[in-house]
Scaffold this motif. Structure first.
Motif, mmCIF file in Angstrom:
data_model
loop_
_atom_site.group_PDB
_atom_site.id
_atom_site.type_symbol
_atom_site.label_atom_id
_atom_site.label_comp_id
_atom_site.label_asym_id
_atom_site.label_seq_id
_atom_site.Cartn_x
_atom_site.Cartn_y
_atom_site.Cartn_z
ATOM 1 N N MET A 1 0.837 -1.200 0.000
ATOM 2 C CA MET A 1 0.000 0.000 0.000
ATOM 3 C C MET A 1 0.871 1.249 0.000
ATOM 4 N N HIS A 2 0.718 2.061 -1.059
ATOM 5 C CA HIS A 2 1.473 3.308 -1.166
ATOM 6 C C HIS A 2 0.726 4.443 -0.478
ATOM 7 N N GLY A 3 1.384 5.621 -0.457
ATOM 8 C CA GLY A 3 0.769 6.786 0.145
ATOM 9 C C GLY A 3 0.819 8.005 -0.749
ATOM 10 N N GLU A 4 0.985 9.153 -0.144
ATOM 11 C CA GLU A 4 0.914 10.464 -0.776
ATOM 12 C C GLU A 4 2.309 11.007 -1.085
ATOM 13 N N PRO A 5 2.579 11.527 -2.275
ATOM 14 C CA PRO A 5 1.753 11.568 -3.477
ATOM 15 C C PRO A 5 2.223 10.542 -4.504
ATOM 16 N N SER A 6 2.656 9.394 -4.036
ATOM 17 C CA SER A 6 3.252 8.386 -4.916
ATOM 18 C C SER A 6 2.169 7.502 -5.537
ATOM 19 N N TRP A 7 2.593 6.422 -6.173
ATOM 20 C CA TRP A 7 1.684 5.408 -6.701
ATOM 21 C C TRP A 7 2.422 4.087 -6.678
ATOM 22 N N TRP B 1 -13.121 2.429 -0.849
ATOM 23 C CA TRP B 1 -12.625 2.003 -2.161
ATOM 24 C C TRP B 1 -11.674 0.818 -2.048
ATOM 25 N N ILE B 2 -10.794 0.849 -1.051
ATOM 26 C CA ILE B 2 -9.870 -0.283 -0.895
ATOM 27 C C ILE B 2 -10.587 -1.487 -0.288
ATOM 28 N N GLN B 3 -11.603 -1.234 0.533
ATOM 29 C CA GLN B 3 -12.412 -2.349 1.025
ATOM 30 C C GLN B 3 -13.060 -3.089 -0.147
ATOM 31 N N SER B 4 -13.599 -2.340 -1.089
ATOM 32 C CA SER B 4 -14.198 -2.946 -2.281
ATOM 33 C C SER B 4 -13.159 -3.739 -3.063
ATOM 34 N N PHE B 5 -11.972 -3.209 -3.161
ATOM 35 C CA PHE B 5 -10.873 -3.897 -3.841
ATOM 36 C C PHE B 5 -10.584 -5.245 -3.182
ATOM 37 N N LEU B 6 -10.469 -5.257 -1.859
ATOM 38 C CA LEU B 6 -10.218 -6.511 -1.140
ATOM 39 C C LEU B 6 -11.365 -7.499 -1.336
ATOM 40 N N ASP B 7 -12.591 -6.984 -1.293
ATOM 41 C CA ASP B 7 -13.760 -7.850 -1.436
ATOM 42 C C ASP B 7 -13.825 -8.461 -2.831
ATOM 43 N N GLN B 8 -13.588 -7.646 -3.849
ATOM 44 C CA GLN B 8 -13.703 -8.141 -5.223
ATOM 45 C C GLN B 8 -12.634 -9.184 -5.547
ATOM 46 N N LEU B 9 -11.427 -8.984 -5.027
ATOM 47 C CA LEU B 9 -10.374 -9.982 -5.249
ATOM 48 C C LEU B 9 -10.455 -11.123 -4.241
ATOM 49 N N ASP B 10 -11.314 -10.964 -3.241
ATOM 50 C CA ASP B 10 -11.499 -11.964 -2.182
ATOM 51 C C ASP B 10 -10.144 -12.346 -1.570
ATOM 52 N N LEU B 11 -9.390 -11.333 -1.196
ATOM 53 C CA LEU B 11 -8.067 -11.576 -0.627
ATOM 54 C C LEU B 11 -8.193 -12.050 0.815
ATOM 55 N N ARG B 12 -7.413 -13.070 1.141
ATOM 56 C CA ARG B 12 -7.420 -13.654 2.485
ATOM 57 C C ARG B 12 -5.988 -13.867 2.951
ATOM 58 N N ALA B 13 -5.825 -14.005 4.269
ATOM 59 C CA ALA B 13 -4.498 -14.230 4.862
ATOM 60 C C ALA B 13 -3.488 -13.214 4.317
ATOM 61 N N ILE B 14 -3.904 -11.960 4.293
ATOM 62 C CA ILE B 14 -3.116 -10.890 3.687
ATOM 63 C C ILE B 14 -1.963 -10.493 4.599
ATOM 64 N N ASN B 15 -0.794 -10.333 3.999
ATOM 65 C CA ASN B 15 0.356 -9.762 4.687
ATOM 66 C C ASN B 15 0.507 -8.329 4.184
ATOM 67 N N LEU B 16 0.191 -7.369 5.042
ATOM 68 C CA LEU B 16 0.169 -5.966 4.653
ATOM 69 C C LEU B 16 1.544 -5.330 4.811
ATOM 70 N N VAL B 17 1.972 -4.610 3.768
ATOM 71 C CA VAL B 17 3.141 -3.740 3.847
ATOM 72 C C VAL B 17 2.643 -2.336 3.538
ATOM 73 N N CYS B 18 2.807 -1.404 4.464
ATOM 74 C CA CYS B 18 2.194 -0.091 4.288
ATOM 75 C C CYS B 18 3.142 1.025 4.680
ATOM 76 N N GLN B 19 3.047 2.122 3.926
ATOM 77 C CA GLN B 19 3.868 3.309 4.173
ATOM 78 C C GLN B 19 3.015 4.544 3.950
ATOM 79 N N ASP B 20 3.243 5.582 4.778
ATOM 80 C CA ASP B 20 2.527 6.838 4.639
ATOM 81 C C ASP B 20 1.012 6.566 4.688
#
Length: 305
Positions: free
Chosen positions: A52-58, A104-123
């Motif tokens: 997961m990226h942050g501001e103002p990157s992609w 919006w990201i909740q919808s993304f997770l739901d549509q891909l049905d992601l499970r047992a997610i290992n999150l890497v997050c910045q900003d």
């Protein structure tokens, strides 16, 4: 909702970015839809690493890390937040809210049905990702927090953040790559600068970029305060592995790693790291080193045999 879409030719032949784009549609919460872009690399049946990226990157920010993560046997998924990268960009600043970004990201997770997610997050990847962890604890297996935090508005955000927020609102032209450059400690090649600017052909594409700094809860009356407080109630009982991997030269989030370590049980016993020679955008400065930390951490959790 009126939204802009960056022309695809802006993303051709970007430096070090040979990944296939993927798209899905999310509700714009006004009766329409927005297109959200994401990268999806590695075996589809492998454990998921959500970047997961942050501001103002992609998601370009993760280009140095994805090959190492997939080579280790994981599936690397990196979305572009709405308003960033290849994702659609609502044209009115008021269309961007903290709650909508979470949705919006909740919808993304739901549509891909992601499970047992290992999150890497910045900003902002943490401001959104950690909310999603708290609201979907059964979906997540572990967290790596890198130069991020989850403010509630109950404590002062500090002079460095206030200076940044003021700059973001007052600068007549928002130089996206210039912000990235200012948040790194290593020189950026012109091709890399061009890549960070690619999603934003002109100022009209930067409403989300402008709005994000104002959405960080800065007082107890902020609209996101209560939801973030509730998230902290969950995180304060989070027993699953939680690693902090902050850089040594980020004035914005300095000290937040110790806060996580104090209040989140899953941080206990983890080999927390401080990555040397890294600014706020440590994926750009030390992407390979951060990828090594992530892979080692995941292997310690026995996610991949």
């Amino acid at each position: 909702m009126k939204a802009l879409r960056t022309p695809e030719n802006r993303f051709e032949e970007l430096s070090g970015f040979d990944f296939e784009p993927h798209y899905l549609q999310v509700d714009d919460f006004e009766g329409g839809e927005l297109r959200l872009h994401y990268l999806d690399e590695g075996p589809r049946d492998a454990p998921v690493v959500l970047l997961m990226h942050g501001e103002p990157s992609w998601c370009y920010l993760y280009r140095k890390m994805i090959p190492a993560i997939t080579a280790a046997g994981y599936r690397a998924i990196a979305p572009d937040l709405i308003g960033f990268g290849r994702s659609d960009k609502p044209a009115d600043r008021n269309d961007y809210t903290y709650a909508r970004h979470v949705g919006w990201i909740q919808s993304f997770l739901d549509q891909l049905d992601l499970r047992a997610i290992n999150l890497v997050c910045q900003d902002w990847g943490g401001l959104l990702g950690l909310r999603l962890v708290a609201e979907n604890p059964d979906r997540f297996a572990s967290v790596v927090a890198a130069n991020t935090f989850l403010p509630t508005g109950d404590t002062d955000l500090g002079p460095a953040f206030k200076k940044w927020r003021q700059f973001s609102q007052e600068t007549p032209q928002f130089h996206v790559a210039g912000v990235i450059k200012g948040g790194t400690v290593t020189p950026l090649a012109q091709a890399v600068i061009d890549a960070y600017n690619a999603p934003f052909p002109d100022e009209s594409f930067k409403e989300g970029v402008r709005q994000f700094p104002t959405l960080v809860p800065a007082s107890p009356e902020d609209p996101a305060t209560e939801a973030n407080r509730q998230a902290w109630k969950v995180l304060s009982q989070w027993q699953k592995p939680f690693l902090t991997a902050f850089s040594d030269q980020d004035p914005i989030t300095k000290g937040a790693d110790r806060y996580f370590q104090k209040f989140i049980p899953g941080t206990k016993g983890q080999d927390h790291v401080t990555i040397k020679n890294g600014g706020h955008f440590l994926q750009e400065d030390q992407g390979e080193a951060l990828a090594e930390v992530v892979v080692r951490f995941l292997r310690e959790q026995h996610t991949v045999s």
